[in-house]
Write an enzyme that holds these catalytic residues in place. Structure first.
Site, PDB file in Angstrom:
ATOM      1  N   SER A 226      31.147  41.286  48.388  1.00 21.15           N
ATOM      2  CA  SER A 226      32.322  40.541  47.919  1.00 21.15           C
ATOM      3  C   SER A 226      33.573  41.127  48.554  1.00 21.15           C
ATOM      4  O   SER A 226      33.891  42.300  48.343  1.00 21.15           O
ATOM      5  CB  SER A 226      32.451  40.620  46.397  1.00 21.15           C
ATOM      6  OG  SER A 226      33.745  40.172  46.028  1.00 21.15           O
TER       7      SER A 226
ATOM      8  N   HIS B  28      30.495  36.953  50.065  1.00 22.06           N
ATOM      9  CA  HIS B  28      30.882  36.391  48.768  1.00 22.06           C
ATOM     10  C   HIS B  28      32.407  36.319  48.666  1.00 22.06           C
ATOM     11  O   HIS B  28      33.095  37.325  48.842  1.00 22.06           O
ATOM     12  CB  HIS B  28      30.301  37.277  47.664  1.00 22.06           C
ATOM     13  CG  HIS B  28      30.465  36.734  46.279  1.00 22.06           C
ATOM     14  ND1 HIS B  28      29.668  35.731  45.762  1.00 22.06           N
ATOM     15  CD2 HIS B  28      31.322  37.066  45.282  1.00 22.06           C
ATOM     16  CE1 HIS B  28      30.021  35.480  44.518  1.00 22.06           C
ATOM     17  NE2 HIS B  28      31.034  36.263  44.195  1.00 22.06           N
TER      18      HIS B  28
ATOM     19  N   ASP C 271      35.525  35.331  46.226  1.00 25.76           N
ATOM     20  CA  ASP C 271      35.887  35.112  44.823  1.00 25.76           C
ATOM     21  C   ASP C 271      37.226  34.402  44.714  1.00 25.76           C
ATOM     22  O   ASP C 271      38.271  34.981  45.000  1.00 25.76           O
ATOM     23  CB  ASP C 271      35.973  36.466  44.106  1.00 25.76           C
ATOM     24  CG  ASP C 271      34.607  37.065  43.862  1.00 25.76           C
ATOM     25  OD1 ASP C 271      33.783  36.397  43.202  1.00 25.76           O
ATOM     26  OD2 ASP C 271      34.346  38.186  44.337  1.00 25.76           O
TER      27      ASP C 271
ATOM     28  N   MET D 148      40.006  32.941  42.356  1.00 22.91           N
ATOM     29  CA  MET D 148      40.477  33.089  40.974  1.00 22.91           C
ATOM     30  C   MET D 148      41.812  32.380  40.810  1.00 22.91           C
ATOM     31  O   MET D 148      42.700  32.536  41.654  1.00 22.91           O
ATOM     32  CB  MET D 148      40.647  34.573  40.651  1.00 22.91           C
ATOM     33  CG  MET D 148      39.383  35.386  40.842  1.00 22.91           C
ATOM     34  SD  MET D 148      39.717  37.118  40.479  1.00 22.91           S
ATOM     35  CE  MET D 148      38.079  37.807  40.652  1.00 22.91           C
TER      36      MET D 148
ATOM     37  N   HIS E 267      32.618  31.552  45.172  1.00 27.44           N
ATOM     38  CA  HIS E 267      32.491  31.609  43.715  1.00 27.44           C
ATOM     39  C   HIS E 267      33.821  31.180  43.101  1.00 27.44           C
ATOM     40  O   HIS E 267      34.801  31.918  43.151  1.00 27.44           O
ATOM     41  CB  HIS E 267      32.128  33.065  43.341  1.00 27.44           C
ATOM     42  CG  HIS E 267      32.089  33.331  41.869  1.00 27.44           C
ATOM     43  ND1 HIS E 267      32.048  34.606  41.348  1.00 27.44           N
ATOM     44  CD2 HIS E 267      32.075  32.490  40.803  1.00 27.44           C
ATOM     45  CE1 HIS E 267      32.018  34.543  40.026  1.00 27.44           C
ATOM     46  NE2 HIS E 267      32.046  33.274  39.667  1.00 27.44           N
TER      47      HIS E 267
ATOM     48  N   MET F 263      36.179  30.739  40.255  1.00 26.23           N
ATOM     49  CA  MET F 263      36.567  31.062  38.880  1.00 26.23           C
ATOM     50  C   MET F 263      37.848  30.286  38.615  1.00 26.23           C
ATOM     51  O   MET F 263      38.953  30.820  38.582  1.00 26.23           O
ATOM     52  CB  MET F 263      36.760  32.579  38.744  1.00 26.23           C
ATOM     53  CG  MET F 263      35.429  33.323  38.726  1.00 26.23           C
ATOM     54  SD  MET F 263      35.593  35.056  39.146  1.00 26.23           S
ATOM     55  CE  MET F 263      35.496  34.964  40.926  1.00 26.23           C
TER      56      MET F 263
ATOM     57  N   MET G 154      26.352  35.933  35.845  1.00 28.66           N
ATOM     58  CA  MET G 154      27.376  36.989  35.866  1.00 28.66           C
ATOM     59  C   MET G 154      26.866  38.193  35.077  1.00 28.66           C
ATOM     60  O   MET G 154      26.409  38.063  33.939  1.00 28.66           O
ATOM     61  CB  MET G 154      28.688  36.487  35.262  1.00 28.66           C
ATOM     62  CG  MET G 154      29.476  35.504  36.127  1.00 28.66           C
ATOM     63  SD  MET G 154      29.839  36.078  37.805  1.00 28.66           S
ATOM     64  CE  MET G 154      30.867  37.519  37.484  1.00 28.66           C
TER      65      MET G 154
ATOM     66  N   GLY H 195      34.879  46.087  40.214  1.00 27.44           N
ATOM     67  CA  GLY H 195      34.791  47.461  39.724  1.00 27.44           C
ATOM     68  C   GLY H 195      34.461  47.630  38.250  1.00 27.44           C
ATOM     69  O   GLY H 195      34.679  48.705  37.685  1.00 27.44           O
TER      70      GLY H 195
ATOM     71  N   ASP I 276      26.073  39.147  39.880  1.00 29.30           N
ATOM     72  CA  ASP I 276      27.437  39.467  40.329  1.00 29.30           C
ATOM     73  C   ASP I 276      28.158  40.298  39.277  1.00 29.30           C
ATOM     74  O   ASP I 276      28.378  39.830  38.160  1.00 29.30           O
ATOM     75  CB  ASP I 276      28.182  38.142  40.582  1.00 29.30           C
ATOM     76  CG  ASP I 276      29.577  38.332  41.143  1.00 29.30           C
ATOM     77  OD1 ASP I 276      29.961  39.476  41.460  1.00 29.30           O
ATOM     78  OD2 ASP I 276      30.289  37.313  41.263  1.00 29.30           O
TER      79      ASP I 276
ATOM     80  N   GLY J 157      30.715  44.245  45.352  1.00 32.34           N
ATOM     81  CA  GLY J 157      32.079  44.399  45.859  1.00 32.34           C
ATOM     82  C   GLY J 157      32.438  45.858  46.035  1.00 32.34           C
ATOM     83  O   GLY J 157      32.373  46.407  47.134  1.00 32.34           O
ATOM     84  N   SER J 158      32.787  46.512  44.934  1.00 31.66           N
ATOM     85  CA  SER J 158      33.248  47.902  45.023  1.00 31.66           C
ATOM     86  C   SER J 158      32.154  48.833  45.545  1.00 31.66           C
ATOM     87  O   SER J 158      32.439  49.764  46.289  1.00 31.66           O
ATOM     88  CB  SER J 158      33.755  48.377  43.659  1.00 31.66           C
ATOM     89  OG  SER J 158      32.805  48.130  42.656  1.00 31.66           O
TER      90      SER J 158
END
Ligand code: DX5
Ligand code: ZN
Length: 217
Positions: free
Chosen positions: A7, A32, A34, A36, A65, A67, A136, A144, A174, A196-197
């Site tokens: 991500s 990925h 994200d 938002m 994705h 959101m 999710m 994180g 995810d 991601g992190s």
């Protein structure tokens, strides 16, 4: 072995192309992205132009994705931007079936996403028409966060329905994914892991992608 979807929410935006090339070379199958909107989740990230800008620099599967509250209105923009997979949160629309239809009619793979507090039952009526389901494993909105172990049972439940009906959708996870948390999810039926992190807050993202694959051999 699980497919890996880094991500870029945790990437370095000033050196984004470099960060994308790193995971591409390391053998990540998906990228990925994200999206938002500041309403469905508190954060704001990026929109269709961002996907359009990334499209020419990688052949990785662009896994978008959303959101986003009421995503129906912006689906066409993400289709036109070159997304390969578009995911919509079942909680964000009163018309999940229609939203998935719009994605499929645009020639893009359709994904339904469920939050940790949403039962698998909610998406049963659309499972026949999706290419991927995203379970999710944290509450969406931030990178994180800590993996929620209670979501593993939902992956198993979904996998059971998948087998019983002969569906062939991918099951993606995810949030809070690392080389330890990925193991139970993989055993429960997850086929794609977003990270991601874990990938980007590391000196060597390639080593982290490898670790996810090694853990699910
Ligand atoms: C969370 C996003 C995730 C996020 C995952 O709302 O959907 O894709 O980037 O970040 P990590 O892997 O750090 O939990
Ligand atoms: Zn995500």
């Amino acid at each position: 072995m699980i497919k890996v979807a880094p991500s870029i929410l945790s990437a370095d935006y000033v050196n984004l192309q470099k960060d994308i090339e790193k995971v591409d070379k390391a053998g990540a199958e998906y990228l990925h992205i994200d999206v938002m909107d500041g309403t469905f989740v508190p954060s704001i990230s990026y929109g269709p132009n961002f996907v359009k800008a990334i499209r020419p620099i990688t052949k990785m599967v662009l896994d978008v994705h959303l959101m986003v509250q009421n995503p129906e209105h912006i689906l066409q923009a993400f289709i036109d931007a070159g997304a390969d997979i578009i995911g919509v949160q079942v909680e964000a629309t009163q018309h999940i079936h229609r939203a998935l239809q719009i994605i499929k009619n645009g020639g893009v793979k359709a994904e339904v996403v469920i939050n940790p507090g949403t039962p698998v039952e909610m998406i049963k009526p659309v499972l026949h028409m999706v290419d991927q389901v995203l379970v999710m494993t944290v509450n969406p909105g931030f990178g994180g966060q800590k993996f929620l172990p209670e979501t593993v049972a939902k992956i198993a439940e979904l996998n059971q329905i998948k087998r019983a009906n002969g569906y062939d959708f991918d099951i993606e996870i995810d949030g809070g994914v690392n080389n330890e948390t990925v193991v139970d999810c993989y055993k429960a039926g997850a086929t794609v892991a977003v990270a991601g992190s874990y990938v980007y807050n590391a000196d060597d993202p390639a080593e982290r992608i490898n670790a996810l694959k090694e853990a699910t051999k």
